[in-house]
Design a protein around this motif. Structure first.
Motif, short mmCIF file in Angstrom:
data_model
loop_
_atom_site.label_atom_id
_atom_site.label_comp_id
_atom_site.label_asym_id
_atom_site.label_seq_id
_atom_site.Cartn_x
_atom_site.Cartn_y
_atom_site.Cartn_z
N GLN A 192 -14.22 62.35 -3.42
CA GLN A 192 -15.23 62.33 -4.48
C GLN A 192 -16.49 63.07 -4.07
O GLN A 192 -17.07 63.79 -4.88
CB GLN A 192 -15.52 60.87 -4.89
CG GLN A 192 -16.60 60.72 -5.97
CD GLN A 192 -18.00 60.72 -5.40
OE1 GLN A 192 -18.25 60.22 -4.30
NE2 GLN A 192 -18.93 61.28 -6.14
N LYS A 226 -22.79 69.84 -8.34
CA LYS A 226 -24.17 70.21 -7.99
C LYS A 226 -24.31 71.69 -7.65
O LYS A 226 -25.41 72.18 -7.47
CB LYS A 226 -24.68 69.35 -6.83
CG LYS A 226 -24.80 67.89 -7.17
CD LYS A 226 -25.80 67.68 -8.28
CE LYS A 226 -25.92 66.24 -8.65
NZ LYS A 226 -26.70 66.04 -9.88
N HIS A 255 -18.51 66.00 -6.13
CA HIS A 255 -19.95 65.91 -6.38
C HIS A 255 -20.65 67.21 -5.95
O HIS A 255 -21.52 67.71 -6.66
CB HIS A 255 -20.54 64.72 -5.62
CG HIS A 255 -22.00 64.55 -5.81
ND1 HIS A 255 -22.56 64.05 -6.96
CD2 HIS A 255 -23.03 64.85 -4.99
CE1 HIS A 255 -23.87 64.05 -6.85
NE2 HIS A 255 -24.19 64.53 -5.65
N GLN A 287 -15.49 61.53 -11.47
CA GLN A 287 -15.43 62.31 -10.24
C GLN A 287 -14.28 61.85 -9.35
O GLN A 287 -13.59 62.65 -8.74
CB GLN A 287 -16.75 62.22 -9.48
CG GLN A 287 -17.89 62.94 -10.15
CD GLN A 287 -19.16 62.90 -9.34
OE1 GLN A 287 -19.14 62.72 -8.12
NE2 GLN A 287 -20.29 63.08 -10.00
#
Length: 94
Positions: A48, A56, A52, A37
């Protein structure tokens, strides 16, 4: 590509579902290429935590971030697929 989701009747809903599937595939492929990531965030010029959120499904890459990823992967990851919420599957803005 939709498989069992073809029961969806409304074309707008179908577009959104297909876009989310393409976006998810492209982000995971970009993550595999980058290796982490943090590395993907550096390629895209973001943090980062932003990457993320993309993974998601909470957010999407900006067009600029997507273009940077496309350039860094020599076109292996298309910006149209990373920004599938903007572009149809042919790369056009509907």
């Amino acid at each position: 590509m939709l498989g069992p989701l073809t029961f969806v009747i409304d074309s707008q809903i179908t577009f959104v579902i297909m876009a989310l599937m393409r976006n998810d595939d492209a982000i995971h492929k970009a993550l595999r290429i980058a290796g982490s990531q943090v590395a993907l965030a550096r390629l895209a010029g973001v943090t980062q935590p932003a990457v993320h959120r993309w993974i998601k499904g909470v957010g999407h890459p900006s067009l600029l971030a997507a273009l940077k990823i496309e350039a860094a992967t020599s076109g292996e990851i298309r910006h149209q697929d990373l920004c599938a919420h903007i572009f149809d599957r042919n790369g056009n803005n509907p």
